[in-house]
Design a protein around this motif. Structure first.
Motif, PDB file in Angstrom:
ATOM      1  N   HIS A  45       5.650   7.742  -6.768  1.00  0.00           N
ATOM      2  CA  HIS A  45       4.578   7.080  -5.503  1.00  0.00           C
ATOM      3  C   HIS A  45       4.996   7.316  -4.231  1.00  0.00           C
ATOM      4  N   MET A  46       5.884   8.129  -3.983  1.00  0.00           N
ATOM      5  CA  MET A  46       6.403   8.339  -2.519  1.00  0.00           C
ATOM      6  C   MET A  46       5.778   9.747  -2.190  1.00  0.00           C
ATOM      7  N   GLU A  47       5.371   9.686  -0.697  1.00  0.00           N
ATOM      8  CA  GLU A  47       5.045  10.708   0.097  1.00  0.00           C
ATOM      9  C   GLU A  47       6.144  11.755   0.672  1.00  0.00           C
ATOM     10  N   PRO A  48       6.089  12.885   0.800  1.00  0.00           N
ATOM     11  CA  PRO A  48       7.018  13.707   1.679  1.00  0.00           C
ATOM     12  C   PRO A  48       7.653  12.794   2.847  1.00  0.00           C
ATOM     13  N   GLY A  49       9.041  12.919   2.920  1.00  0.00           N
ATOM     14  CA  GLY A  49       9.627  12.213   4.081  1.00  0.00           C
ATOM     15  C   GLY A  49      10.094  11.119   3.752  1.00  0.00           C
ATOM     16  N   SER A  50       9.979  10.550   2.334  1.00  0.00           N
ATOM     17  CA  SER A  50      10.545   9.138   1.969  1.00  0.00           C
ATOM     18  C   SER A  50      11.937   9.374   1.581  1.00  0.00           C
ATOM     19  N   ALA A  51      12.675   8.129   1.428  1.00  0.00           N
ATOM     20  CA  ALA A  51      14.068   8.425   1.103  1.00  0.00           C
ATOM     21  C   ALA A  51      14.362   7.140  -0.064  1.00  0.00           C
TER      22      ALA A  51
ATOM     23  N   LEU B 250      20.815   6.557   6.755  1.00  0.00           N
ATOM     24  CA  LEU B 250      20.066   7.452   5.679  1.00  0.00           C
ATOM     25  C   LEU B 250      18.653   7.273   5.554  1.00  0.00           C
ATOM     26  N   LEU B 251      18.033   6.042   6.024  1.00  0.00           N
ATOM     27  CA  LEU B 251      16.572   5.791   5.935  1.00  0.00           C
ATOM     28  C   LEU B 251      15.917   6.415   6.919  1.00  0.00           C
ATOM     29  N   SER B 252      16.540   6.664   8.008  1.00  0.00           N
ATOM     30  CA  SER B 252      15.820   6.831   9.273  1.00  0.00           C
ATOM     31  C   SER B 252      15.688   8.379   9.511  1.00  0.00           C
ATOM     32  N   ASP B 253      14.858   8.573  10.565  1.00  0.00           N
ATOM     33  CA  ASP B 253      14.534  10.231  10.670  1.00  0.00           C
ATOM     34  C   ASP B 253      15.791  10.840  11.283  1.00  0.00           C
ATOM     35  N   SER B 254      16.883  10.144  11.555  1.00  0.00           N
ATOM     36  CA  SER B 254      18.041  10.799  12.210  1.00  0.00           C
ATOM     37  C   SER B 254      18.696  11.552  10.988  1.00  0.00           C
ATOM     38  N   ALA B 255      18.513  11.005   9.697  1.00  0.00           N
ATOM     39  CA  ALA B 255      18.927  11.794   8.563  1.00  0.00           C
ATOM     40  C   ALA B 255      17.975  12.957   7.652  1.00  0.00           C
TER      41      ALA B 255
ATOM     42  N   GLY C 169       0.854  -1.243   0.153  1.00  0.00           N
ATOM     43  CA  GLY C 169      -0.001  -0.062   0.039  1.00  0.00           C
ATOM     44  C   GLY C 169       0.895   1.205   0.099  1.00  0.00           C
ATOM     45  N   ARG C 170       2.029   1.319  -0.187  1.00  0.00           N
ATOM     46  CA  ARG C 170       2.983   2.399  -0.008  1.00  0.00           C
ATOM     47  C   ARG C 170       4.523   2.105  -0.259  1.00  0.00           C
ATOM     48  N   ILE C 171       5.120   3.200  -0.660  1.00  0.00           N
ATOM     49  CA  ILE C 171       6.746   3.050  -0.794  1.00  0.00           C
ATOM     50  C   ILE C 171       7.297   4.015   0.086  1.00  0.00           C
ATOM     51  N   ASP C 172       7.925   3.737   0.919  1.00  0.00           N
ATOM     52  CA  ASP C 172       8.871   4.617   1.806  1.00  0.00           C
ATOM     53  C   ASP C 172      10.286   4.930   1.554  1.00  0.00           C
ATOM     54  N   PHE C 173      10.816   3.770   1.147  1.00  0.00           N
ATOM     55  CA  PHE C 173      12.188   3.739   0.820  1.00  0.00           C
ATOM     56  C   PHE C 173      12.509   3.064  -0.706  1.00  0.00           C
ATOM     57  N   TRP C 174      13.626   3.324  -1.213  1.00  0.00           N
ATOM     58  CA  TRP C 174      13.750   2.742  -2.392  1.00  0.00           C
ATOM     59  C   TRP C 174      15.315   2.612  -2.478  1.00  0.00           C
ATOM     60  N   ILE C 175      15.981   1.555  -2.750  1.00  0.00           N
ATOM     61  CA  ILE C 175      17.276   1.336  -2.658  1.00  0.00           C
ATOM     62  C   ILE C 175      17.828   0.850  -4.009  1.00  0.00           C
ATOM     63  N   ASN C 176      18.530   1.717  -4.810  1.00  0.00           N
ATOM     64  CA  ASN C 176      19.130   1.388  -6.095  1.00  0.00           C
ATOM     65  C   ASN C 176      20.439   0.559  -6.009  1.00  0.00           C
ATOM     66  N   ASN C 177      20.399  -0.896  -5.778  1.00  0.00           N
ATOM     67  CA  ASN C 177      21.573  -1.515  -5.731  1.00  0.00           C
ATOM     68  C   ASN C 177      22.034  -2.288  -6.692  1.00  0.00           C
ATOM     69  N   ALA C 178      21.006  -2.614  -7.540  1.00  0.00           N
ATOM     70  CA  ALA C 178      21.805  -3.596  -8.760  1.00  0.00           C
ATOM     71  C   ALA C 178      22.842  -2.939  -9.434  1.00  0.00           C
ATOM     72  N   GLY C 179      23.861  -3.524 -10.010  1.00  0.00           N
ATOM     73  CA  GLY C 179      25.052  -3.107 -10.526  1.00  0.00           C
ATOM     74  C   GLY C 179      25.810  -4.039 -11.286  1.00  0.00           C
ATOM     75  N   ILE C 180      26.609  -3.899 -12.136  1.00  0.00           N
ATOM     76  CA  ILE C 180      27.456  -4.864 -12.763  1.00  0.00           C
ATOM     77  C   ILE C 180      29.049  -4.033 -12.700  1.00  0.00           C
ATOM     78  N   PHE C 181      29.937  -4.890 -12.911  1.00  0.00           N
ATOM     79  CA  PHE C 181      31.374  -4.671 -12.287  1.00  0.00           C
ATOM     80  C   PHE C 181      32.341  -5.362 -13.619  1.00  0.00           C
ATOM     81  N   PRO C 182      32.287  -4.688 -14.489  1.00  0.00           N
ATOM     82  CA  PRO C 182      33.041  -5.071 -15.814  1.00  0.00           C
ATOM     83  C   PRO C 182      34.533  -4.775 -15.724  1.00  0.00           C
ATOM     84  N   PHE C 183      35.282  -5.700 -16.122  1.00  0.00           N
ATOM     85  CA  PHE C 183      36.914  -5.371 -16.430  1.00  0.00           C
ATOM     86  C   PHE C 183      37.209  -5.264 -17.894  1.00  0.00           C
ATOM     87  N   ALA C 184      38.007  -4.183 -17.986  1.00  0.00           N
ATOM     88  CA  ALA C 184      38.751  -4.215 -19.519  1.00  0.00           C
ATOM     89  C   ALA C 184      39.702  -2.850 -19.478  1.00  0.00           C
TER      90      ALA C 184
END
Length: 283
Positions: free
Chosen positions: A163-169, A261-266, A117-132
């Motif tokens: 879709h986020m409300e104020p106070g989201s992160a 960073l997700l908490s109210d302390s930040a 019913g809501r989205i408060d936090f979104w963590i963009n963690n996906a990534g790739i680590f190529p070598f060349a």
């Protein structure tokens, strides 16, 4: 590097590693909130999902490998059920996402909304680590790394903000490689520098909606993607020499700053990148 947990390197190779229970503060205000974590089938993302659920956050873990993501969600759920110290854990569900597809992010947001019913936090963690080496970076490699590491962050933030409300992160995963050049990682370093600057742009514009956006820049973290360092004594010695604390970090030591960073302390912190690198950016 923003990579994924596997073997322990305690002892001589990783002295001073600390148990997660001694690392993270308690932020009771996050219980009952809803988080989306991409790249959560394994590694750092799985650690984030488990850590948040332990603290009462409902989590939609997403990965391009749907089967592995479902298995990871089930494993986290079983672990929480067996942990008598976790009073009221959050629910964890798995979903598929191709982070290079903007529509997939919107579909992922709808999964969270339909389930919780809501989205408060979104963590963009996906990534790739190529070598060349620079001479060998192909058009296909640079396109792929920018598509996953940069476009994936942008599309995720766009879907979240709708879709986020104020106070989201929103928290993006950058890397110490955004600040330091590593041989053979030109495409990766470029992508992570872009993530750091994109984070600042997102923070400025999404601040109008009361949404905070920050990034975390890990260094050498003890993960699957850094296995090549652990398995090569010379590479490990070089890596540890480049870290003033002279050890690899643990995924739990990245989770601590994420939790802050997700908490109210930040709640008055936005547009920043927190380095979690044992000081290696200074060497």
């Amino acid at each position: 590097m923003t990579e994924t947990p596997n073997a322990d390197t305690t002892g001589a190779q990783n002295p001073g590693r600390t148990d997660a229970s001694q690392l993270t503060a308690v932020y009771p205000e996050i219980a009952g909130k809803v988080a989306v974590v991409t790249g959560a089938a394994r590694g750092m993302g799985a650690a984030f999902a488990a850590g948040l659920a332990t603290r009462g956050v409902h989590v939609v873990g997403a990965d391009i490998n749907e089967e592995q993501m479902t298995a990871t969600a089930d494993e986290i759920t079983a672990s929480l059920a067996a942990d008598s110290l976790t009073a009221t854990p959050g629910r964890v569900i798995g979903a598929r996402v191709d982070v290079t597809d903007a529509d997939d992010h919107e579909s992922l947001a709808q999964v969270a909304l339909n389930e919780f019913g809501r989205i408060d936090f979104w963590i963009n963690n996906a990534g790739i680590f190529p070598f060349a080496l620079v001479d060998d970076i192909s058009p296909e490699q640079i396109a792929a790394v920018l598509d996953v590491n940069v476009h994936g962050v942008l599309f995720g933030a766009q879907a979240a903000a709708r879709h986020m409300e104020p106070g989201s992160a929103i928290v993006n995963m950058s890397s110490v490689s955004a600040l330091r050049v590593r041989r053979g990682r030109g495409a990766y370093c470029t992508s992570k520098a872009a993530v750091a600057h994109l984070t600042e742009s997102l923070a400025v514009e999404l601040g109008d909606k009361g949404i905070r956006v920050n990034s975390i820049a890990p260094g050498y973290i003890d993960t699957e993607m850094t296995r090549w360092v652990r398995e090569d004594p010379a590479a490990l010695a070089h890596a540890l020499d480049a870290v003033p604390l002279h050890r690899l970090g643990s995924p739990e030591e990245v989770f601590g700053p994420l939790l802050f960073l997700l908490s109210d302390s930040a709640r008055y912190v936005t547009g920043h990148s927190i380095s979690v690198d044992g000081g290696s950016r200074h060497v």
